[in-house]
Design a protein around this motif. Structure first.
Motif, PDB file in Angstrom:
ATOM      1  N   SER A 270       0.821  -1.208   0.000  1.00 54.61           N
ATOM      2  CA  SER A 270       0.000   0.000   0.000  1.00 54.61           C
ATOM      3  C   SER A 270       0.861   1.266   0.000  1.00 54.61           C
ATOM      4  O   SER A 270       0.575   2.218  -0.738  1.00 54.61           O
ATOM      5  N   SER A 271       1.908   1.289   0.794  1.00 53.77           N
ATOM      6  CA  SER A 271       2.762   2.482   0.843  1.00 53.77           C
ATOM      7  C   SER A 271       3.528   2.674  -0.464  1.00 53.77           C
ATOM      8  O   SER A 271       3.772   3.803  -0.890  1.00 53.77           O
TER       9      SER A 271
ATOM     10  N   ILE B 124       2.355   1.775  -3.454  1.00 51.04           N
ATOM     11  CA  ILE B 124       1.357   2.282  -4.405  1.00 51.04           C
ATOM     12  C   ILE B 124       1.105   3.764  -4.169  1.00 51.04           C
ATOM     13  O   ILE B 124       1.020   4.551  -5.121  1.00 51.04           O
ATOM     14  N   GLN B 125       1.013   4.187  -2.918  1.00 52.30           N
ATOM     15  CA  GLN B 125       0.817   5.604  -2.610  1.00 52.30           C
ATOM     16  C   GLN B 125       1.998   6.437  -3.098  1.00 52.30           C
ATOM     17  O   GLN B 125       1.811   7.519  -3.676  1.00 52.30           O
ATOM     18  N   TYR B 126       3.212   5.946  -2.904  1.00 51.57           N
ATOM     19  CA  TYR B 126       4.410   6.649  -3.363  1.00 51.57           C
ATOM     20  C   TYR B 126       4.389   6.798  -4.888  1.00 51.57           C
ATOM     21  O   TYR B 126       4.613   7.892  -5.420  1.00 51.57           O
ATOM     22  N   CYS B 127       4.105   5.711  -5.597  1.00 47.89           N
ATOM     23  CA  CYS B 127       4.058   5.755  -7.060  1.00 47.89           C
ATOM     24  C   CYS B 127       2.935   6.660  -7.555  1.00 47.89           C
ATOM     25  O   CYS B 127       3.101   7.376  -8.547  1.00 47.89           O
ATOM     26  N   ASN B 128       1.815   6.639  -6.868  1.00 45.81           N
ATOM     27  CA  ASN B 128       0.688   7.497  -7.227  1.00 45.81           C
ATOM     28  C   ASN B 128       1.073   8.974  -7.141  1.00 45.81           C
ATOM     29  O   ASN B 128       0.725   9.780  -8.019  1.00 45.81           O
ATOM     30  N   GLN B 129       1.798   9.339  -6.101  1.00 41.07           N
ATOM     31  CA  GLN B 129       2.225  10.735  -5.942  1.00 41.07           C
ATOM     32  C   GLN B 129       3.209  11.136  -7.027  1.00 41.07           C
ATOM     33  O   GLN B 129       3.199  12.279  -7.485  1.00 41.07           O
TER      34      GLN B 129
END
Length: 67
Positions: free
Chosen positions: A53-54, A56-61
């Motif tokens: 999850s972390s 994916i959040q990093y890549c999303n940003q």
């Protein structure tokens, strides 16, 4: 449960750790097959985990920065 030691409990799989200086590409590749990735230092001492999850959040940003 108190009668059994933690080492006696069978595991479904072993999660392969990464080192602190692992590239993001290697981390993402490892996370594609694991829900979390353990992190170890230079002495193979466990220091934490990185969750899928972390990542994916990093890549999303990075891909979709807020204006």
């Amino acid at each position: 449960a108190e009668a059994h030691r933690i080492m006696e409990i069978s595991r479904r799989r072993d999660y392969i750790p990464v080192r602190v200086n692992t590239s993001m590409q290697d981390l993402v590749e490892r996370a594609s097959t694991q829900n979390f990735v353990p992190v170890v230092d230079d002495y193979d001492t466990f220091i934490g985990i990185v969750t899928r999850s972390s990542i994916i959040q990093y890549c999303n940003q990075l891909l979709f920065p807020e204006d």
